[in-house]
Design an enzyme around this catalytic site. Structure first.
Site, PDB file in Angstrom:
ATOM      1  N   ASP A  35       0.835  -1.199   0.000  1.00 62.44           N
ATOM      2  CA  ASP A  35       0.000   0.000   0.000  1.00 62.44           C
ATOM      3  C   ASP A  35       0.872   1.252   0.000  1.00 62.44           C
ATOM      4  OD1 ASP A  35      -1.924  -1.834   0.194  1.00 62.44           O
ATOM      5  OD2 ASP A  35      -2.699  -1.203   2.148  1.00 62.44           O
ATOM      6  N   ALA A  36       1.989   1.179   0.725  1.00 65.05           N
ATOM      7  CA  ALA A  36       2.853   2.351   0.840  1.00 65.05           C
ATOM      8  C   ALA A  36       3.432   2.715  -0.524  1.00 65.05           C
ATOM      9  CB  ALA A  36       3.975   2.061   1.823  1.00 65.05           C
ATOM     10  N   ASP A  39       0.698   4.265  -2.589  1.00 63.25           N
ATOM     11  CA  ASP A  39       0.450   5.643  -2.151  1.00 63.25           C
ATOM     12  C   ASP A  39       1.503   6.591  -2.716  1.00 63.25           C
ATOM     13  OD1 ASP A  39      -1.649   4.739  -0.736  1.00 63.25           O
ATOM     14  OD2 ASP A  39      -0.666   4.817   1.225  1.00 63.25           O
ATOM     15  N   ARG A 139     -30.338   2.535 -14.319  1.00 66.51           N
ATOM     16  CA  ARG A 139     -31.251   1.918 -15.249  1.00 66.51           C
ATOM     17  C   ARG A 139     -32.518   2.754 -15.415  1.00 66.51           C
ATOM     18  NH1 ARG A 139     -34.447  -3.723 -15.395  1.00 66.51           N
ATOM     19  NH2 ARG A 139     -35.797  -2.666 -13.926  1.00 66.51           N
ATOM     20  N   CYS A 410     -30.570   0.163  33.212  1.00 66.12           N
ATOM     21  CA  CYS A 410     -29.912  -0.984  32.587  1.00 66.12           C
ATOM     22  C   CYS A 410     -30.507  -2.270  33.162  1.00 66.12           C
ATOM     23  CB  CYS A 410     -28.405  -0.939  32.859  1.00 66.12           C
ATOM     24  SG  CYS A 410     -27.557  -2.456  32.368  1.00 66.12           S
ATOM     25  N   CYS A 428     -25.817   1.943  28.703  1.00 68.67           N
ATOM     26  CA  CYS A 428     -25.571   1.842  30.128  1.00 68.67           C
ATOM     27  C   CYS A 428     -24.187   2.457  30.342  1.00 68.67           C
ATOM     28  CB  CYS A 428     -25.571   0.379  30.554  1.00 68.67           C
ATOM     29  SG  CYS A 428     -24.825   0.137  32.164  1.00 68.67           S
TER      30      CYS A 428
HETATM   31  S1  IVH Z   1     -28.966  -9.529 -17.362  1.00 65.60           S
HETATM   32  C1  IVH Z   1     -31.572  -8.465 -20.588  1.00 65.60           C
HETATM   33  N1  IVH Z   1     -27.375 -10.644 -15.594  1.00 65.60           N
HETATM   34  O1  IVH Z   1     -31.425  -8.467 -12.459  1.00 65.60           O
HETATM   35  C2  IVH Z   1     -30.636  -8.729 -19.520  1.00 65.60           C
HETATM   36  N2  IVH Z   1     -29.073  -9.156 -14.822  1.00 65.60           N
HETATM   37  O2  IVH Z   1     -34.365  -8.632 -13.057  1.00 65.60           O
HETATM   38  C3  IVH Z   1     -31.021  -8.106 -18.251  1.00 65.60           C
HETATM   39  N3  IVH Z   1     -29.063  -8.784 -12.413  1.00 65.60           N
HETATM   40  O3  IVH Z   1     -31.950  -5.304 -13.837  1.00 65.60           O
HETATM   41  C4  IVH Z   1     -30.038  -8.168 -17.207  1.00 65.60           C
HETATM   42  N4  IVH Z   1     -27.342 -10.073 -11.973  1.00 65.60           N
HETATM   43  O4  IVH Z   1     -30.156  -5.561 -12.033  1.00 65.60           O
HETATM   44  C5  IVH Z   1     -28.417  -9.814 -15.790  1.00 65.60           C
HETATM   45  N5  IVH Z   1     -25.875 -11.654 -14.137  1.00 65.60           N
HETATM   46  C6  IVH Z   1     -26.913 -10.826 -14.353  1.00 65.60           C
HETATM   47  C7  IVH Z   1     -27.563 -10.147 -13.295  1.00 65.60           C
HETATM   48  C8  IVH Z   1     -28.647  -9.317 -13.576  1.00 65.60           C
HETATM   49  C9  IVH Z   1     -28.256  -9.260 -11.473  1.00 65.60           C
HETATM   50  C10 IVH Z   1     -30.202  -7.867 -12.165  1.00 65.60           C
HETATM   51  C11 IVH Z   1     -30.161  -6.609 -12.973  1.00 65.60           C
HETATM   52  C12 IVH Z   1     -31.439  -6.579 -13.738  1.00 65.60           C
HETATM   53  C13 IVH Z   1     -32.301  -7.479 -12.944  1.00 65.60           C
HETATM   54  C14 IVH Z   1     -33.367  -8.099 -13.821  1.00 65.60           C
END
Ligand code: IVH
Length: 671
Positions: A35-36, A39, A139, A410, A428
């Protein structure tokens, strides 16, 4: 001009190195420098960029700390919407989905699947143009989302620049931001201690962290990311989901290492079972597996519905939330005196485990959730996280449910409870309260702390009740004769316990720091502290501001540490532990001056350690390491294929040694 070009060159060089080490650390989880050292590289880059602001670029690794706060998030509209997934709740539903695919696109295509864990986090989209991250968005409703680029940039595993010489001209990739269960617990605990909003689960805390207008707040949250979804690609082609995932690895984006290709539907079923078994042991929450048709052409043939594709399905795991009834609410007194209300429940199976009690955190939480004794509630457990009451179901009330009130005294020692203005936790204040003493001793003996086998809840209770032990230092005075009369402790067990206590004297600094039981200092923070301070003494002297500046510590914990060591009683206990023979090797920044005045240059390929490691070893011993041989150089370590530097050393008459000799010098190899 020439000087500027040299600086530009150094900046580019530093950025390349830092990107490489970020990837090793955050994506591969396999760092090759200390880490150093890291950094030092970052510090140098920050210094150069602040002296030459005109050379700062958006994809510089310095841009991960969080920009200025925004007033609002802009809206992004996408052509290629982010879809959601249809669920399969049972194996039968999965097979139905598979059969339908075969009907629609034929046997060949539907049998080559990619399976991935279904991450329980927050979906985002990233856009890279010519290798540089240009957009990060939520999304939203799929079609439109929010531009949270500045927040996304602070997430450590998300590269600001793709790896490799020739990145695609455009990459649109989707994935999930998430938080590890342990990080969630720690942060939520901090929120609780600071009297701030608590979150129900890691997903909510992740969503809350991404929606901050101040990117510095997002930067302070330990967020992670995995990429899984294709959103668009220009300048390169990929034909399958699997190939896409492999490309993502090359470009330095993290994917879930549990992703697999499955050739037959039976393999998908075996995959589901395997991941379900691993579920609790994974550091993050998942709620199922996602099954995707591998071939992009066949995906196209299968097509999409309004909001979800026909070529993918989310096969969900059994829920980790169940319904049950609260029988009573009891109050437990913790190590720090915090009073925690705990619901005793009608036992219920949650995700394969019987749950009969669940935490309610504090009085405010109970009020907010309006939970009453006798209520029907949802309880939730996830991995090793303590089960908790998620919410009450007021519709099922009969009218005889009772409101809970925090006791004024308590429940263990009867001292009047205090709850400072603005804090959520009632405490307490009596440090000698037997409940606190017992919890402190149990904590001290934990496996991650001093690891004293045989010092469980029952034995500790007796030791305290009998007056044999008042604080952790008293443990080291115990004899077999003291222990033998205790109930349920045979001579053999008494001997074993004394031996285990004796054995615990040889410990490590992180263990000892954790064992002290400083509020909010868990095993991880203890590790971080031990990396920064070589001994308890140096930690005791550390100024609060210095502690607050350490990544992973911050102002709240810094305050707790200073308060803890400001207490004379605690200092006395530390002295008595040392006097009893508790000892540990000083940790790595323990500077010795064995190499004082020495200037090392490493050249050629080292076989047993990286150059960075070797340089760090020199610095730890008070020496210097430079990259060019000069009259000031006192020792050149020549690895395989050493070239011009070796020649120069010989010309200047500087001492030259090989790697094995260097290893002996630093005590890694016996002579
Ligand atoms: S694919 C068309 N892959 O699940 C493809 N989704 O219910 C759509 N999610 O909004 C997503 N892991 O937030 C995909 N390996 C994965 C996933 C995944 C989690 C979530 C994602 C999506 C939701 C759909």
């Amino acid at each position: 001009m020439a000087k500027n070009r040299a600086i530009e060159k150094e900046i580019e060089q530093l950025r390349g190195e830092i990107r490489y080490h970020n990837h090793r650390y955050y994506v591969l989880d396999d760092p090759v420098i200390s880490d150093a050292e890291y950094d030092r590289l970052l510090r140098r880059l920050i210094d150069l960029e602040s002296a030459h602001p005109e050379l700062v670029t958006a994809d510089s690794p310095t841009q991960k700390v969080g920009a200025e706060p925004l007033k609002e998030f802009k809206v992004v509209t996408r052509d290629n919407p982010m879809l959601s997934l249809e669920n399969a709740m049972t194996q039968d539903e999965l097979i139905e989905w598979h059969a339908r695919l075969i009907r629609e696109v034929g046997e060949a295509g539907a049998c080559d699947y990619v399976c991935e864990p279904k991450m329980d986090g927050v979906a985002i989209e990233l856009v890279y143009r010519d290798g540089a991250l240009t957009l990060g968005a939520t999304r939203g409703d799929g079609q439109t989302g929010e531009d949270i680029t500045e927040n996304i940039k602070t997430i450590r595993p998300i590269p600001l620049r793709l790896l490799g010489e020739r990145p695609p001209s455009m990459l649109n990739v989707r994935g999930e931001v998430h938080m590890d269960k342990a990080d969630f617990e720690r942060l939520n605990e901090q929120q609780k201690e600071a009297g701030e909003k608590m979150y129900a689960n890691p997903r909510n805390l992740t969503a809350g962290s991404l929606k901050q207008l101040d990117p510095k707040i997002t930067a302070s949250r330990p967020l992670k990311f995995v990429a899984y979804g294709f959103g668009g690609l220009e300048g390169k082609t990929v034909g399958t989901q699997w190939e896409f995932l492999m490309r993502l690895i090359e470009w330095g984006l993290p994917i879930n290492p549990h992703s697999r290709r499955c050739e037959r539907i039976d393999d998908v079923i075996a995959y589901y079972e395997d991941i379900l078994e691993k579920r609790d042991a994974l550091p993050y929450e998942i709620d199922g597996v996602v099954v995707k048709v591998n071939d992009f052409i066949l995906q196209g043939e299968a097509g999409v519905r309004a909001r979800s594709p026909r070529w993918a399905v989310a096969w969900k795991f059994p829920p980790q939330e169940e319904r049950t009834q609260i029988l009573e609410i009891v109050v437990q007194v913790g190590r720090t005196g915090a009073l925690t209300p705990v619901a005793r429940l009608k036992p219920v199976q949650v995700g394969g485990v019987t749950v009969s009690s669940a935490t309610l955190h504090n009085e405010d939480e109970i009020k907010k959730k309006d939970v009453r004794v006798g209520d029907w509630v949802f309880v939730r457990r996830a991995g090793d996280v303590i089960p908790e009451v998620v919410k009450a179901i007021p519709d099922l009330r009969k009218g005889d449910e009772k409101l809970f009130r925090m006791p004024r005294r308590c429940p263990v020692c009867g001292t009047e409870v205090v709850r400072p203005e603005g804090e959520a936790v009632a405490r307490c204040p009596n440090v000698s309260c037997k409940a606190q003493v017992k919890e402190r001793i149990r904590h001290f003996a934990f496996r991650e702390a001093m690891d004293i086998e045989g010092l469980g809840e029952k034995v500790v209770a007796q030791l305290v009740e009998e007056g044999l032990v008042q604080d952790v230092a008293d443990l080291y005075k115990l004899t077999v004769e003291d222990l033998e009369p205790l109930e349920r402790l045979a001579k053999k067990s008494a001997e074993n316990l004394v031996q285990a206590i004796e054995k615990s004297k040889n410990t490590t600094l992180p263990r000892l720091i954790f064992a002290l039981g400083i509020r909010n200092v868990g095993a991880t923070v203890a590790e971080i502290l031990a990396e920064n301070y070589p001994s308890i003494e140096s930690l005791i002297e550390a100024p609060e501001e210095e502690l607050a500046d350490i990544y992973g510590v911050g102002p709240i914990i810094a305050g707790e540490i200073v308060r803890f060591f400001g207490n004379e009683r605690n200092l006395q206990i530390i002295d008595r532990l040392a006097a009893a023979g508790v000892r540990y090797p000083k940790t790595h920044r323990a500077q010795t001056n064995e190499f004082e005045g020495e200037v090392f240059v490493f050249t050629g390929a080292l076989a047993r350690m990286t150059r960075e490691e070797a340089e760090a070893e020199v610095k730890r011993r008070g020496g210097k390491a430079t990259s060019t041989v000069s009259k000031k150089t006192t020792c050149v370590v020549a690895g395989e294929k050493a070239g011009s530097k070796l020649q120069k050393a010989q010309k200047l008459g500087v001492k030259v040694i090989d790697e094995a000799t260097f290893l002996k010098l630093i005590g890694r190899e016996r002579g």
